[in-house]
Design an enzyme around this catalytic site. Sequence first.
Site, PDB file in Angstrom:
ATOM      1  CG  HIS A   1       0.520   6.436  -0.537  1.00  0.00           C
ATOM      2  ND1 HIS A   1      -0.357   7.193  -1.060  1.00  0.00           N
ATOM      3  CD2 HIS A   1       0.077   6.143   0.663  1.00  0.00           C
ATOM      4  CE1 HIS A   1      -1.377   7.295  -0.335  1.00  0.00           C
ATOM      5  NE2 HIS A   1      -1.184   6.296   0.740  1.00  0.00           N
TER       6      HIS A   1
ATOM      7  CG  HIS B   1      -1.714   1.132   1.359  1.00  0.00           C
ATOM      8  ND1 HIS B   1      -3.035   1.407   0.982  1.00  0.00           N
ATOM      9  CD2 HIS B   1      -1.006   2.443   1.851  1.00  0.00           C
ATOM     10  CE1 HIS B   1      -3.352   2.465   1.500  1.00  0.00           C
ATOM     11  NE2 HIS B   1      -2.501   3.183   1.816  1.00  0.00           N
ATOM     12  CD  GLU B   2       1.501   3.765   3.797  1.00  0.00           C
ATOM     13  OE1 GLU B   2       1.934   4.616   3.252  1.00  0.00           O
ATOM     14  OE2 GLU B   2       0.536   3.765   4.414  1.00  0.00           O
TER      15      GLU B   2
END
Length: 723
Positions: free
Chosen positions: A511, A507-508
């Site tokens: 980003h 997920h990160e």
Amino acid sequence: MRVPLAALALTVAASAAPAAQTAPASMTTAPAADATQTNPLLAEWTGPAGGVPAFDQMDLADLEPAIDAGIAAHLAEIEAIAQNPEAPTFENTIVAMEKSGRPIDRAFTYYGIWSSNLSSPEFREVQGRLTPKLSEYQTAITQNAALFDRVKSVHDNRQSLGLRPDQLRLVELVYDGFARNGATLDGADKERYAAIDQRLAELYTAFGNRVLADEEGYVTYLTADQLSGLPASFVAAAAAAAEQRDRPGEYAVTNTRSSMDPFLTYSDERDLRETVWRTYYSRGDNADENDTNALITEILRLRDERVGLLGYDNYASWRLEDRMAKTPERAMDLMMAVWPAAVARVEEEVADMQAVADAEGADITVEPWDYRYYAEKVRQDRYALDSDEVKQYLQLDNLVPAMFYVAGELFGFEFTPVPEGSVPVFHPDVTVFEVTDRDSGDLVGLWYLDPFARQGKRSGAWATTYRSHTTVHGPETVLASNNSNFVEGAPGEPVLISLDDATTLFHEFGHALHFLASDVDYPTLNGGVRDYTEFQSQLLERWLLTDPVVETYLVHVETGEPMPEELIAKIRRAGTFNQGFDTVEYLASALVDMALHTVDDPSDVDPDAFERETLAELGMPSEVVMRHRTPQFGHVFSGEGYATGYYGYLWADVLTADAAEAFAEAPGGFYDADVAERLVRYLFAPRNALDPADAYREFRGRDAGIEALMRDRGFPVPAEAGE
């Protein structure tokens, strides 16, 4: 607008304050002429990739002078723009603002490292002194009436200036950054707005520091006879954590989610599970010097008063106006469309867990500290899926190259470790990789990884940038960073993480890919709409269990054999398992967040009582607690980025589920070249240069509806589903 708000997220209100005719008197003293070069925290970056932060030269004694000098230098630039005798144009006003503030941007990079990765009592003293200065600095820019007049002139004439679509969007965003934050106010209202922002900045800092103090100050120590049920990997990590705290021979359960969650999942010691649970969920709520409840009440009151000056009914109406949701009602409609199905699923999950406890003769009623423990037993019974067995295939050292593989296939990025010592780092745990374009060989930027928990590092996982892609100073490479709080094992031991933690890692990294893929020209366009920017990162989670990743990178820690098909099948069959718990604990936080910011009179809100009453009205299952209880809800009360915006994860998940189906339906599946090309072109590269709703329609050919989300979570699809 060219105000480095992102760097101030933990300290200063994310909404800028209103404008005064000139900078406040305390802000007008200029530093020595060469201060921006003599102070290492302000100096231009040198070295590889177009220059990198001098993390090896960080000295806390330089921080306050650097911020002071950087503020003065930026305000001088702003005043020159405001007083330009030439008629306002896009170039001499909007672009000039975008180019300003380079030294203070550099100083904020170091400030952010101390705040998030290396906090200490000494830093917090400096932070306390800087907080009002930073708020005043923000105010000095957005309260500059001459500057706003120039921005307004460009905005009012924007359609006749021959601007490109991204430039038109930039003008609108810069104008809104003033108008939505008080620049149109006059007299006493303007002064009061500024005073509120300054006080809020102080409150946000105090909130974040108090929660961090509880995370650092409360540690549960175990002895060897209290380890029943705990996996060997957890025991080794807990022993190392105790050793680091001068408690050799003991085992430390730290007050972070990455330590709490596995302990509650596996420990056979019910009384200790309750102790760890209560310690974690009482952060900020211990009726001591670190209690945050009074801070929250004041924050809510001041936020409400501030938007009232602008004519809004409540804080949520103001905040959501420029989000995809647009109104609190639309956000609530989405959440309440999902809530009943999630609560019903929790009831089923609890019944299953209670049956297991009864069959064991446990003679208990399932409580919140039992949920993870018995859910794991149900998982093993129903799906023969042992979370610790899965963990043996999730080595951090393999997951990082797995992410690189995905980035290569979808984005054409190549990641290569930089030679040790060639790029300064702020801690020995940090590793750095060079990112290049696979086809052209061009340098895209650098990626920093700071994976492990330590004292002074805030909890959770996050991504940030030290420099974003722009062209206003010539093309610039991206410096992106991912930060986690995995528990480091004993020296030489592999770091194994849970499936949830591996998902968060992907997920990160999503980003970071959003940062690295940027092709925008102007700094402001590297921002984002909060209920949209989580979409890209949530979507990247879907690649963790794709076949190429499983076959190559998810290999057993001892045998090196790939994860067997039968285990993969179990994971996929269990994909909707525990969705009741996951959805309810998240939605409870989002719903309370929205309720707090739409209440008629927040001035006497007792956060604890409000939380209990709101959850009771919603029918919150007693066996589940909010993912982030109000007194520790840093997303909402240590800054404004997620205030009334926590719902955005669900909004983004609607887009995620729908976009994932676009890949699933494509001939090449999740690695389909055509869909990947549209993904990068419309959903990653434009950042905020393209309206999110328009960007998604370009990618998908239509708007997203709620149907894919409900299918994804195994919930019934409502008869009249929609976004």
